[in-house]
Design a protein around this motif. Structure first.
Motif, PDB file in Angstrom:
ATOM      1  N   MET A   1       0.840  -1.199   0.000  1.00 40.35           N
ATOM      2  CA  MET A   1       0.000   0.000   0.000  1.00 40.35           C
ATOM      3  C   MET A   1       0.876   1.250   0.000  1.00 40.35           C
ATOM      4  O   MET A   1       1.965   1.258   0.577  1.00 40.35           O
ATOM      5  CB  MET A   1      -0.922   0.004   1.220  1.00 40.35           C
ATOM      6  CG  MET A   1      -2.017  -1.048   1.153  1.00 40.35           C
ATOM      7  SD  MET A   1      -3.272  -0.869   2.449  1.00 40.35           S
ATOM      8  CE  MET A   1      -2.289  -1.307   3.893  1.00 40.35           C
ATOM      9  N   LEU A   2       0.369   2.291  -0.630  1.00 42.16           N
ATOM     10  CA  LEU A   2       1.074   3.566  -0.744  1.00 42.16           C
ATOM     11  C   LEU A   2       0.304   4.619   0.035  1.00 42.16           C
ATOM     12  O   LEU A   2      -0.911   4.742  -0.114  1.00 42.16           O
ATOM     13  CB  LEU A   2       1.178   3.966  -2.216  1.00 42.16           C
ATOM     14  CG  LEU A   2       1.758   5.344  -2.534  1.00 42.16           C
ATOM     15  CD1 LEU A   2       3.216   5.424  -2.132  1.00 42.16           C
ATOM     16  CD2 LEU A   2       1.600   5.642  -4.022  1.00 42.16           C
ATOM     17  N   LEU A   3       1.003   5.381   0.869  1.00 44.12           N
ATOM     18  CA  LEU A   3       0.373   6.413   1.682  1.00 44.12           C
ATOM     19  C   LEU A   3       0.896   7.772   1.254  1.00 44.12           C
ATOM     20  O   LEU A   3       2.112   8.010   1.232  1.00 44.12           O
ATOM     21  CB  LEU A   3       0.674   6.177   3.166  1.00 44.12           C
ATOM     22  CG  LEU A   3      -0.012   7.106   4.166  1.00 44.12           C
ATOM     23  CD1 LEU A   3      -1.530   7.013   4.075  1.00 44.12           C
ATOM     24  CD2 LEU A   3       0.451   6.782   5.588  1.00 44.12           C
ATOM     25  N   LEU A   4      -0.032   8.673   0.904  1.00 42.33           N
ATOM     26  CA  LEU A   4       0.315  10.036   0.519  1.00 42.33           C
ATOM     27  C   LEU A   4      -0.145  10.992   1.588  1.00 42.33           C
ATOM     28  O   LEU A   4      -1.184  10.770   2.231  1.00 42.33           O
ATOM     29  CB  LEU A   4      -0.368  10.412  -0.803  1.00 42.33           C
ATOM     30  CG  LEU A   4      -0.134   9.500  -1.998  1.00 42.33           C
ATOM     31  CD1 LEU A   4      -0.935   9.983  -3.197  1.00 42.33           C
ATOM     32  CD2 LEU A   4       1.349   9.429  -2.341  1.00 42.33           C
ATOM     33  N   LEU A  16      -4.597   6.740   1.558  1.00 43.03           N
ATOM     34  CA  LEU A  16      -3.998   5.407   1.477  1.00 43.03           C
ATOM     35  C   LEU A  16      -4.467   4.730   0.200  1.00 43.03           C
ATOM     36  O   LEU A  16      -5.674   4.579  -0.032  1.00 43.03           O
ATOM     37  CB  LEU A  16      -4.411   4.575   2.695  1.00 43.03           C
ATOM     38  CG  LEU A  16      -3.823   3.163   2.775  1.00 43.03           C
ATOM     39  CD1 LEU A  16      -2.307   3.225   2.984  1.00 43.03           C
ATOM     40  CD2 LEU A  16      -4.493   2.382   3.901  1.00 43.03           C
ATOM     41  N   LEU A  17      -3.513   4.337  -0.646  1.00 41.70           N
ATOM     42  CA  LEU A  17      -3.810   3.701  -1.927  1.00 41.70           C
ATOM     43  C   LEU A  17      -3.466   2.225  -1.842  1.00 41.70           C
ATOM     44  O   LEU A  17      -2.319   1.859  -1.552  1.00 41.70           O
ATOM     45  CB  LEU A  17      -3.013   4.355  -3.056  1.00 41.70           C
ATOM     46  CG  LEU A  17      -3.217   5.857  -3.264  1.00 41.70           C
ATOM     47  CD1 LEU A  17      -2.313   6.358  -4.379  1.00 41.70           C
ATOM     48  CD2 LEU A  17      -4.667   6.161  -3.575  1.00 41.70           C
ATOM     49  N   GLN A  59       1.711  -2.892   6.687  1.00 35.93           N
ATOM     50  CA  GLN A  59       1.394  -3.169   5.293  1.00 35.93           C
ATOM     51  C   GLN A  59       1.709  -1.991   4.363  1.00 35.93           C
ATOM     52  O   GLN A  59       1.623  -2.128   3.151  1.00 35.93           O
ATOM     53  CB  GLN A  59      -0.082  -3.548   5.156  1.00 35.93           C
ATOM     54  CG  GLN A  59      -0.434  -4.879   5.799  1.00 35.93           C
ATOM     55  CD  GLN A  59      -1.879  -5.270   5.558  1.00 35.93           C
ATOM     56  OE1 GLN A  59      -2.729  -4.424   5.285  1.00 35.93           O
ATOM     57  NE2 GLN A  59      -2.170  -6.561   5.661  1.00 35.93           N
ATOM     58  N   VAL A  60       2.053  -0.850   4.926  1.00 39.35           N
ATOM     59  CA  VAL A  60       2.389   0.311   4.115  1.00 39.35           C
ATOM     60  C   VAL A  60       3.817   0.158   3.596  1.00 39.35           C
ATOM     61  O   VAL A  60       4.759   0.071   4.378  1.00 39.35           O
ATOM     62  CB  VAL A  60       2.244   1.618   4.926  1.00 39.35           C
ATOM     63  CG1 VAL A  60       2.684   2.820   4.097  1.00 39.35           C
ATOM     64  CG2 VAL A  60       0.804   1.786   5.395  1.00 39.35           C
ATOM     65  N   ARG A  61       3.966   0.098   2.288  1.00 39.78           N
ATOM     66  CA  ARG A  61       5.288  -0.135   1.696  1.00 39.78           C
ATOM     67  C   ARG A  61       6.035   1.152   1.371  1.00 39.78           C
ATOM     68  O   ARG A  61       7.265   1.150   1.236  1.00 39.78           O
ATOM     69  CB  ARG A  61       5.171  -0.991   0.445  1.00 39.78           C
ATOM     70  CG  ARG A  61       4.297  -0.387  -0.641  1.00 39.78           C
ATOM     71  CD  ARG A  61       4.245  -1.242  -1.894  1.00 39.78           C
ATOM     72  NE  ARG A  61       3.306  -0.731  -2.874  1.00 39.78           N
ATOM     73  CZ  ARG A  61       3.557   0.267  -3.705  1.00 39.78           C
ATOM     74  NH1 ARG A  61       4.729   0.879  -3.665  1.00 39.78           N
ATOM     75  NH2 ARG A  61       2.640   0.676  -4.569  1.00 39.78           N
ATOM     76  N   ALA A  62       5.285   2.280   1.214  1.00 38.22           N
ATOM     77  CA  ALA A  62       5.935   3.557   0.892  1.00 38.22           C
ATOM     78  C   ALA A  62       5.066   4.697   1.392  1.00 38.22           C
ATOM     79  O   ALA A  62       3.829   4.625   1.344  1.00 38.22           O
ATOM     80  CB  ALA A  62       6.165   3.695  -0.612  1.00 38.22           C
ATOM     81  N   VAL A  63       5.731   5.747   1.881  1.00 38.87           N
ATOM     82  CA  VAL A  63       5.054   6.961   2.319  1.00 38.87           C
ATOM     83  C   VAL A  63       5.663   8.134   1.566  1.00 38.87           C
ATOM     84  O   VAL A  63       6.889   8.328   1.595  1.00 38.87           O
ATOM     85  CB  VAL A  63       5.189   7.189   3.833  1.00 38.87           C
ATOM     86  CG1 VAL A  63       4.466   8.476   4.244  1.00 38.87           C
ATOM     87  CG2 VAL A  63       4.664   6.005   4.625  1.00 38.87           C
ATOM     88  N   HIS A  64       4.820   8.898   0.895  1.00 41.75           N
ATOM     89  CA  HIS A  64       5.247  10.150   0.263  1.00 41.75           C
ATOM     90  C   HIS A  64       4.588  11.285   1.044  1.00 41.75           C
ATOM     91  O   HIS A  64       3.381  11.499   0.939  1.00 41.75           O
ATOM     92  CB  HIS A  64       4.823  10.202  -1.207  1.00 41.75           C
ATOM     93  CG  HIS A  64       5.612   9.290  -2.089  1.00 41.75           C
ATOM     94  ND1 HIS A  64       6.776   9.683  -2.721  1.00 41.75           N
ATOM     95  CD2 HIS A  64       5.413   7.993  -2.432  1.00 41.75           C
ATOM     96  CE1 HIS A  64       7.255   8.678  -3.430  1.00 41.75           C
ATOM     97  NE2 HIS A  64       6.446   7.641  -3.268  1.00 41.75           N
ATOM     98  N   ALA A  90       8.181   0.762   5.731  1.00 43.47           N
ATOM     99  CA  ALA A  90       7.941   1.573   4.541  1.00 43.47           C
ATOM    100  C   ALA A  90       9.172   2.372   4.129  1.00 43.47           C
ATOM    101  O   ALA A  90       9.975   2.784   4.968  1.00 43.47           O
ATOM    102  CB  ALA A  90       6.782   2.531   4.789  1.00 43.47           C
ATOM    103  N   GLN A  91       9.301   2.583   2.822  1.00 42.53           N
ATOM    104  CA  GLN A  91      10.233   3.573   2.316  1.00 42.53           C
ATOM    105  C   GLN A  91       9.595   4.943   2.525  1.00 42.53           C
ATOM    106  O   GLN A  91       8.448   5.158   2.134  1.00 42.53           O
ATOM    107  CB  GLN A  91      10.524   3.350   0.837  1.00 42.53           C
ATOM    108  CG  GLN A  91      11.270   2.075   0.520  1.00 42.53           C
ATOM    109  CD  GLN A  91      11.596   1.957  -0.952  1.00 42.53           C
ATOM    110  OE1 GLN A  91      11.069   2.710  -1.787  1.00 42.53           O
ATOM    111  NE2 GLN A  91      12.457   1.012  -1.306  1.00 42.53           N
TER     112      GLN A  91
END
Length: 286
Positions: A1-4, A16-17, A59-64, A90-91
């Motif tokens: 999952m990707l978090l913006l 959260l995407l 479960q969050v793999r990346a945070v921008h 997460a990255q």
């Protein structure tokens, strides 16, 4: 999952995407985390409290994260450290909110982008990176066009007895304003004075039918153009694009100010998060 994240000084909007494009995004809001006023431990604690039920941080793999106040590596690390605590797997990518505004307003096209919310920021963007910035200098020295600037005008006039009676009563009722010493303590002795000042912008909108508030908003935007926008090289070549609650709610007055200074209006939006979803889901952003 990707978090913006779109992190302003007053609030932070999150999206959260899921890895499956067909799954709807999850939106939530927390406090704003300007690292000039917050440390990593406080940010992590607040964010952990604000996560929606069912969100599993592992479960969050990346945070921008795009945020206010991350203008130096040290300040960016204050936020990044907090995010790594909350999302250990997460990255983490931390960038200034101005880059979020440029990407949301312009995508991958060059142009002019601004933020008019609690604070002010603006830039020229070449489609990939920010190329020129006229510094806003924060609420103490600048922030022309922002909620802090408008709030400063209203509060100053209130203390000098120059605010219309109805607006003065609303300021007293909503903020519990006391005598001068109490107001000065809110500004100089208590945390987050920028939020305190910017909070008066809401009253200006509620009382915008009064000529006083119309004049204060016009003065706020005129100062923004005179002190910031007109100092960009060849600024009239660009359309005027803006994100932020103050610019959005007073967009008609803002468009009038842009026209007075020879700029056609492009996009004026309240927040960048939806446009950032499109940006980060585009193949070129991966």
């Amino acid at each position: 999952m990707l978090l913006l994240a779109d992190g302003g000084s007053t609030k932070c909007s999150w999206c959260l995407l899921d890895d499956a494009p067909s799954t709807p995004p999850t939106h939530f809001t927390t406090e704003g985390y300007n690292p000039y006023f917050w440390d990593s431990a406080a940010i992590a604690a607040s964010l952990a409290r604000g996560l929606p039920p069912g969100l599993r941080p592992e479960q969050v793999r990346a945070v921008h994260y795009y945020g206010a106040g991350v203008l130096s590596p040290a300040k960016a690390e204050v936020v990044a450290g907090a995010l790594r605590q909350v999302f250990p797997g997460a990255q983490v990518h931390v960038a200034e909110d101005l880059l979020a505004a440029a990407r949301a307003l312009l995508g991958r096209q060059p142009g002019f982008a601004a933020i008019l919310g609690t604070g002010t920021n603006s830039c020229l963007f070449d489609g990939e990176k920010i190329t020129h910035v006229v510094e806003s200098l924060g609420y103490s020295l600048g922030d022309e066009g922002a909620g802090t600037y408008l709030g400063r005008l209203l509060l100053r006039d209130y203390l000098r007895g120059r605010v219309p009676a109805g607006l003065a009563a609303a300021m007293q009722a909503s903020h519990g304003l006391g005598d001068l010493s109490e107001v000065l303590d809110r500004l100089y002795g208590q945390p987050l004075p920028n939020r305190f000042l910017a909070s008066f912008a809401r009253l200006a909108r509620e009382h915008y039918h009064e000529p006083y508030c119309q004049a204060a908003v016009a003065q706020t935007f005129e100062a923004f153009f005179q002190q910031i926008v007109t100092h960009y090289p060849d600024y009239q070549r660009y359309t005027f694009n803006c994100v932020g609650s103050v610019g959005y709610h007073f967009r008609d007055a803002l468009a009038e100010a842009a026209a007075r200074h020879g700029m056609a209006v492009g996009r004026i939006i309240q927040g960048p998060i939806e446009a950032l979803v499109d940006y980060h889901r585009a193949p070129a952003a991966r």
